[in-house]
Design a protein around this motif. Structure first.
Motif, PDB file in Angstrom:
ATOM      1  N   LYS A  23       0.820  -1.214   0.000  1.00 43.91           N
ATOM      2  CA  LYS A  23       0.000   0.000   0.000  1.00 43.91           C
ATOM      3  C   LYS A  23       0.855   1.266   0.000  1.00 43.91           C
ATOM      4  O   LYS A  23       0.420   2.312  -0.476  1.00 43.91           O
ATOM      5  N   GLN A  24       2.078   1.169   0.486  1.00 48.22           N
ATOM      6  CA  GLN A  24       2.957   2.330   0.540  1.00 48.22           C
ATOM      7  C   GLN A  24       3.259   2.884  -0.848  1.00 48.22           C
ATOM      8  O   GLN A  24       3.423   4.090  -1.019  1.00 48.22           O
ATOM      9  N   THR A  25       3.352   2.006  -1.831  1.00 49.95           N
ATOM     10  CA  THR A  25       3.670   2.446  -3.190  1.00 49.95           C
ATOM     11  C   THR A  25       2.515   2.236  -4.163  1.00 49.95           C
ATOM     12  O   THR A  25       2.539   2.784  -5.259  1.00 49.95           O
ATOM     13  N   ASP A  26       1.539   1.455  -3.786  1.00 48.64           N
ATOM     14  CA  ASP A  26       0.395   1.172  -4.664  1.00 48.64           C
ATOM     15  C   ASP A  26      -0.866   1.685  -3.972  1.00 48.64           C
ATOM     16  O   ASP A  26      -1.578   0.944  -3.299  1.00 48.64           O
ATOM     17  N   ARG A  27      -1.143   2.965  -4.135  1.00 49.04           N
ATOM     18  CA  ARG A  27      -2.246   3.597  -3.410  1.00 49.04           C
ATOM     19  C   ARG A  27      -3.610   3.061  -3.819  1.00 49.04           C
ATOM     20  O   ARG A  27      -4.577   3.171  -3.064  1.00 49.04           O
ATOM     21  N   ARG A  28      -3.720   2.496  -4.986  1.00 49.39           N
ATOM     22  CA  ARG A  28      -5.002   1.980  -5.473  1.00 49.39           C
ATOM     23  C   ARG A  28      -5.137   0.482  -5.262  1.00 49.39           C
ATOM     24  O   ARG A  28      -5.998  -0.151  -5.858  1.00 49.39           O
ATOM     25  N   LEU A  29      -4.288  -0.062  -4.422  1.00 44.37           N
ATOM     26  CA  LEU A  29      -4.312  -1.503  -4.201  1.00 44.37           C
ATOM     27  C   LEU A  29      -5.684  -1.992  -3.751  1.00 44.37           C
ATOM     28  O   LEU A  29      -6.192  -3.002  -4.232  1.00 44.37           O
ATOM     29  N   GLY A  30      -6.306  -1.270  -2.810  1.00 43.75           N
ATOM     30  CA  GLY A  30      -7.616  -1.670  -2.317  1.00 43.75           C
ATOM     31  C   GLY A  30      -8.655  -1.733  -3.425  1.00 43.75           C
ATOM     32  O   GLY A  30      -9.470  -2.667  -3.477  1.00 43.75           O
ATOM     33  N   LEU A  31      -8.624  -0.755  -4.326  1.00 39.13           N
ATOM     34  CA  LEU A  31      -9.580  -0.736  -5.436  1.00 39.13           C
ATOM     35  C   LEU A  31      -9.329  -1.899  -6.393  1.00 39.13           C
ATOM     36  O   LEU A  31     -10.273  -2.512  -6.902  1.00 39.13           O
ATOM     37  N   TRP A  32      -8.058  -2.181  -6.640  1.00 39.09           N
ATOM     38  CA  TRP A  32      -7.726  -3.316  -7.505  1.00 39.09           C
ATOM     39  C   TRP A  32      -8.231  -4.626  -6.913  1.00 39.09           C
ATOM     40  O   TRP A  32      -8.779  -5.482  -7.627  1.00 39.09           O
ATOM     41  N   LEU A  33      -8.055  -4.787  -5.620  1.00 35.73           N
ATOM     42  CA  LEU A  33      -8.496  -6.022  -4.973  1.00 35.73           C
ATOM     43  C   LEU A  33     -10.015  -6.134  -4.974  1.00 35.73           C
ATOM     44  O   LEU A  33     -10.565  -7.214  -5.209  1.00 35.73           O
ATOM     45  N   LEU A  34     -10.681  -5.018  -4.721  1.00 38.26           N
ATOM     46  CA  LEU A  34     -12.147  -5.030  -4.748  1.00 38.26           C
ATOM     47  C   LEU A  34     -12.650  -5.375  -6.141  1.00 38.26           C
ATOM     48  O   LEU A  34     -13.574  -6.197  -6.304  1.00 38.26           O
ATOM     49  N   GLY A  35     -12.059  -4.752  -7.150  1.00 37.78           N
ATOM     50  CA  GLY A  35     -12.469  -5.028  -8.528  1.00 37.78           C
ATOM     51  C   GLY A  35     -12.220  -6.472  -8.920  1.00 37.78           C
ATOM     52  O   GLY A  35     -13.058  -7.098  -9.577  1.00 37.78           O
ATOM     53  N   ALA A  36     -11.070  -7.018  -8.498  1.00 37.64           N
ATOM     54  CA  ALA A  36     -10.753  -8.411  -8.817  1.00 37.64           C
ATOM     55  C   ALA A  36     -11.760  -9.355  -8.169  1.00 37.64           C
ATOM     56  O   ALA A  36     -12.224 -10.319  -8.796  1.00 37.64           O
ATOM     57  N   PHE A  37     -12.109  -9.067  -6.916  1.00 38.44           N
ATOM     58  CA  PHE A  37     -13.064  -9.932  -6.224  1.00 38.44           C
ATOM     59  C   PHE A  37     -14.440  -9.868  -6.885  1.00 38.44           C
ATOM     60  O   PHE A  37     -15.095 -10.904  -7.096  1.00 38.44           O
ATOM     61  N   VAL A  38     -14.886  -8.671  -7.215  1.00 38.27           N
ATOM     62  CA  VAL A  38     -16.215  -8.508  -7.817  1.00 38.27           C
ATOM     63  C   VAL A  38     -16.286  -9.210  -9.166  1.00 38.27           C
ATOM     64  O   VAL A  38     -17.253  -9.940  -9.451  1.00 38.27           O
ATOM     65  N   LEU A  39     -15.273  -9.013  -9.997  1.00 37.24           N
ATOM     66  CA  LEU A  39     -15.286  -9.646 -11.317  1.00 37.24           C
ATOM     67  C   LEU A  39     -15.197 -11.169 -11.206  1.00 37.24           C
ATOM     68  O   LEU A  39     -15.899 -11.901 -11.907  1.00 37.24           O
ATOM     69  N   GLY A  40     -14.326 -11.637 -10.320  1.00 37.25           N
ATOM     70  CA  GLY A  40     -14.205 -13.076 -10.132  1.00 37.25           C
ATOM     71  C   GLY A  40     -15.485 -13.685  -9.587  1.00 37.25           C
ATOM     72  O   GLY A  40     -15.907 -14.768 -10.015  1.00 37.25           O
TER      73      GLY A  40
END
Length: 234
Positions: A23-40
């Protein structure tokens, strides 16, 4: 970032530590994970809904399938982005190449700082299927002499083993930290298991008189091998 050794963490603590690091360098990590979960989850629900069965059974199976594929997609994205974030933190740091080399899988032996100078240029050694790989970090001009010296030294005790040299960096002819593991893996398979054991035994003669200088600690709480452990638990 917690200083607790990941090998002493439970799986939940490992995942939290990895998430905070990424999260220190990837500020959008949470959004990426949420999107991956929803699509999957959407894909899983649709696939299981198409299976034959009664309405209630299909609904239950679809929900289970959604959760399974959603979590799988989340973990895949999490692992890849966490690894990319770790590499990004290593770039430009003293010893970053050594930490990246620890991502090599079984069958490799990595020795950090087998050679160095007062300007903090350093050479790491990796022994594996391609033979001996000498990896230099620091000033490219000064590393030429340092790598040449180490190449001659290693050739004296393992002349029949291929010796490769790599300089870490973003300049021409250099290999960036994020591509280092891939580059080393692509050097081929020229030495077999039994031969590797013999080579490692002979290299002890070189290492016997070397000073043991530890690498400076960076913001990465553990080696990249430890990061893989965080992904799957210990």
């Amino acid at each position: 970032m917690s200083d607790l050794d990941p090998s002493k963490m439970n799986r939940r603590q490992q995942l939290r530590a990895t998430y905070r690091m990424a999260k220190q360098t990837d500020r959008r990590l949470g959004l990426w994970l949420l999107g991956a979960f929803v699509l999957g989850a959407a894909l899983g629900f649709a696939l299981f809904w198409l299976l034959p069965g009664s309405g209630t059974v299909s609904l239950v199976l679809s929900i289970i399938g959604a959760l399974m594929l959603g979590l799988l997609a989340l973990l895949i994205v999490f692992g890849r982005r966490a690894q990319a974030a770790a590499y990004k933190q290593m770039e430009g740091q003293l010893g970053g190449g050594a930490r990246a080399l620890s991502m090599l899988r079984r069958g490799w032996r990595t020795d950090q700082m087998v050679a160095f100078n007062k300007q903090q240029d350093m050479v790491h050694r990796v022994v594996g299927p391609p033979g001996i790989v000498l990896v230099g970090e620091g000033n490219a001009s000064r590393l030429k002499a340092l790598l040449a010296t180490e190449e001659r030294r290693h050739a004296r005790v393992a002349s029949e083993v291929p010796i490769h040299t790599v300089v870490v960096g973003d300049g021409e002819g250099q290999v960036p930290v994020r591509k280092l593991v891939r580059h080393v893996n692509k050097l081929g398979r020229k030495v077999k298991g039994a031969e590797l054991t013999d080579v490692l035994s002979r290299l002890k003669a070189i290492d016997a008189n070397r000073p043991n200088i530890p690498l400076p600690k960076g913001p990465i709480p553990t080696s990249m091998k430890g990061l893989r452990g965080q992904m799957r638990g210990r």
